[in-house]
Design an enzyme around this catalytic site. Structure first.
Site, PDB file in Angstrom:
ATOM      1  N   GLU A 165       0.811  -1.221   0.000  1.00 45.36           N
ATOM      2  CA  GLU A 165       0.000   0.000   0.000  1.00 45.36           C
ATOM      3  C   GLU A 165       0.844   1.270   0.000  1.00 45.36           C
ATOM      4  O   GLU A 165       0.791   2.063   0.957  1.00 45.36           O
ATOM      5  CB  GLU A 165      -0.925   0.022   1.218  1.00 45.36           C
ATOM      6  CG  GLU A 165      -1.867  -1.166   1.310  1.00 45.36           C
ATOM      7  CD  GLU A 165      -2.886  -1.026   2.432  1.00 45.36           C
ATOM      8  OE1 GLU A 165      -2.720  -0.152   3.289  1.00 45.36           O
ATOM      9  OE2 GLU A 165      -3.859  -1.806   2.434  1.00 45.36           O
ATOM     10  N   GLU A 363      -5.205  -8.627   0.889  1.00 46.03           N
ATOM     11  CA  GLU A 363      -5.756  -8.331   2.219  1.00 46.03           C
ATOM     12  C   GLU A 363      -7.230  -8.021   2.057  1.00 46.03           C
ATOM     13  O   GLU A 363      -7.623  -7.297   1.141  1.00 46.03           O
ATOM     14  CB  GLU A 363      -5.118  -7.087   2.867  1.00 46.03           C
ATOM     15  CG  GLU A 363      -3.768  -7.277   3.451  1.00 46.03           C
ATOM     16  CD  GLU A 363      -3.235  -5.994   4.114  1.00 46.03           C
ATOM     17  OE1 GLU A 363      -4.038  -5.199   4.634  1.00 46.03           O
ATOM     18  OE2 GLU A 363      -2.012  -5.803   4.075  1.00 46.03           O
TER      19      GLU A 363
HETATM   20  C1  BG6 Z   1      -4.005  -2.386   5.759  1.00 43.48           C
HETATM   21  C2  BG6 Z   1      -2.563  -2.504   6.156  1.00 43.48           C
HETATM   22  O1  BG6 Z   1      -4.209  -1.152   5.206  1.00 43.48           O
HETATM   23  O2  BG6 Z   1      -4.970  -2.425   6.756  1.00 43.48           O
HETATM   24  C3  BG6 Z   1      -2.326  -3.162   7.502  1.00 43.48           C
HETATM   25  O3  BG6 Z   1      -1.794  -3.126   5.161  1.00 43.48           O
HETATM   26  C4  BG6 Z   1      -3.374  -2.717   8.503  1.00 43.48           C
HETATM   27  O4  BG6 Z   1      -1.031  -2.863   7.925  1.00 43.48           O
HETATM   28  C5  BG6 Z   1      -4.745  -3.132   7.960  1.00 43.48           C
HETATM   29  O5  BG6 Z   1      -3.161  -3.177   9.782  1.00 43.48           O
HETATM   30  C6  BG6 Z   1      -5.906  -2.824   8.890  1.00 43.48           C
HETATM   31  O6  BG6 Z   1      -5.945  -1.476   9.237  1.00 43.48           O
HETATM   32  P1  BG6 Z   1      -5.879  -0.993  10.746  1.00 43.48           P
HETATM   33  O7  BG6 Z   1      -5.611   0.462  10.652  1.00 43.48           O
HETATM   34  O8  BG6 Z   1      -7.206  -1.285  11.350  1.00 43.48           O
HETATM   35  O9  BG6 Z   1      -4.766  -1.746  11.380  1.00 43.48           O
END
Ligand code: BG6
Length: 460
Positions: A165, A363
């Site tokens: 990202e 993801e």
């Molecule tokens: C993604 C990232 O954007 O979202 C992760 O690659 C991140 O590193 C995940 O942890 C979830 O977001 P957050 O802010 O709830 O941890």
């Protein structure tokens, strides 16, 4: 209805070094911006939960790989910590080499394909002191690091990604205040973006120039957040188009074609936000932006309308589009993100229009607070909401695949609950719950469901 997925579909999850390893200032690792920021401003971090002891995979990786196996994973993504491997940017930390080699070996021995990422928001402090990605030499430092990774782990790793990202470290640090240095400066954000793109290209070139050129593949992980306009009015549609240029095509076009998006360049050039001659000068290296495969992180779309005020010159993304709240939106209240599975299908269509390269969902997931509310008498979290979330997203993905999209896998965020940047352990995403008192891991209902999904290569 039965949803079946293609043969050899990748089932697994992603995490990152800083969010899962723990031992953040130990075993020879130097500080990142996260370690330093926590030292300077601990109040910014939820519950004072900093990066030092994140999920402690450094101690538990052998059993954790067995836990992955239990979930039916055939693939898994994590990252190497730049500050652990090269604490001063030049010298290899042998302890880190031993740790990563053993960790990767454990995955390989258990038939879990490692996809190894090089940068997941974790800027080494020594480089931040030199300006981080603002520094015009940052891409050369990154190239050196990438070369070292290929040299040290190339015999084990066949699937690399450069950045997770890239837009996030740019906008969160230079526009929205959630990553260090937390300033608001669009011009700097664009410089940081450009240097990140060069760093990506130089790492791709390094792999292509290495002895692993014919055996290893390299990609990038992009967070694609499609913009949906408020109405069919021309101004709203233009806002959505401009939002997509910034948030999607800034990295997607180079990754799929080796060229910077012309319309984006034209838009930014109008307001002197980009140095056209420099892009021309760098064209030879920019062509190396083209990847072998793409990872897509998808959580939420954005809803946009025309900018709220007219601007002669673009000085901020808000001069191109304004966000608005869609009345029909479903929201995950813990994270404040909209849940809109249909966007996965739209993303697939966007990719298919540009290329038939393999891509995967790298993801997708749902962070929920206070999950102990859902603990049953046996101590297992019954997270049916997460199962429903995955089913809905997988159904959309399946539709795109049935129509011919070259999607090769679905990874969730995440495997075991891990630390989140400023939110600490508030929202949990894992298939395994981590008890922060003793770091023990307990499988959740979603983990059992995922195991069946992976075993059956589909679901009902
Ligand atoms: C993604 C990232 O954007 O979202 C992760 O690659 C991140 O590193 C995940 O942890 C979830 O977001 P957050 O802010 O709830 O941890």
């Amino acid at each position: 209805m039965q949803y079946n997925f293609p043969k050899n579909f990748m089932w697994g999850a992603a995490t990152s070094a800083p969010q899962s390893e723990g031992h953040s200032l130990e075993n020879g690792k130097s500080a990142t911006t996260w370690d330093k920021w926590f030292e300077m401003n601990p109040e910014k971090f939820y519950n004072n939960e900093g990066p030092e002891n994140t999920s402690m995979l450094y101690d538990h990786y052998k059993e954790d790989v067995q836990r992955m196996k239990e979930l039916g994973f055939n693939s898994f993504r994590t990252s190497i910590s730049w500050a652990r491997l090269l604490p001063d940017g030049k010298t290899v930390n042998q302890e880190a080499v031993d740790f990563y080699r053993d960790y990767f070996n454990e995955l390989l021995q258990n038939d879990i394909k490692p996809i190894i990422n090089l940068f997941h928001f974790d800027m080494p402090w020594w480089l931040m002191e030199k300006g981080g990605w603002e520094n015009s030499q940052s891409s050369d430092y990154f190239q050196f690091y990438a070369e070292k990774c290929f040299e040290l782990f190339g015999d084990q790793i066949q699937n690399w990604t450069t950045f997770n990202e890239p837009l996030v470290h740019i906008e969160m640090a230079y526009l929205h205040g959630y990553h260090y240095p937390a300033i608001h400066d669009f011009k700097k954000a664009i410089t940081v973006g450009y240097n990140t793109l060069l760093a990506h290209a130089k790492a791709v070139k390094a792999l292509k120039d290495s002895e692993y050129a014919n055996t290893a593949k390299i990609g990038i992980i992009l967070n694609l957040t499609p913009a949906y306009p408020k109405s069919e009015a021309a101004a709203d549609k233009l806002a959505a188009k401009n939002a997509d240029l910034l948030n999607i095509y800034s990295f997607l076009t180079p990754a799929l074609s080796g060229k910077i998006n012309d319309e984006l360049v034209a838009l930014l050039k109008q307001s002197d936000l980009i140095d056209y001659d420099q892009i021309h000068f760098d064209a030879e290296i920019i062509k190396y932006c083209e990847v072998d495969f793409l990872g897509v992180n998808y959580y939420q779309p954005i809803r946009v309308q025309a900018p709220l005020k007219h601007a002669e010159k673009i000085e901020d993304p808000s001069d191109l589009y304004a966000n608005y709240e869609w009345k029909e939106r479903r929201i995950n209240p813990y994270r404040g993100w909209e849940i809109y599975p249909e966007a996965i299908y739209d993303i697939a269509k966007t990719i298919d229009k540009l290329s038939d390269k393999p891509w995967y969902i790298s993801e997708n997931g749902m962070g929920v607070a206070d999950e102990e509310r859902f603990m049953n008498a046996d101590g297992m979290i019954e997270d049916d909401y997460r199962i429903d979330f995955m089913k809905e997203h997988l159904a959309q993905l399946n539709k795109a695949i049935e129509e011919g999209s070259n999607c090769i896998g679905y990874h969730t965020w995440t495997f075991i609950d891990c630390w989140s940047w400023l939110n600490g352990y508030k929202n949990r995403y894992g298939f395994y719950r981590v008890d922060l008192n003793d770091y023990s891991r307990t499988i959740k209902k979603s983990g059992l469901w995922y195991r069946e999904l992976a075993q059956n290569n589909g679901f009902d």
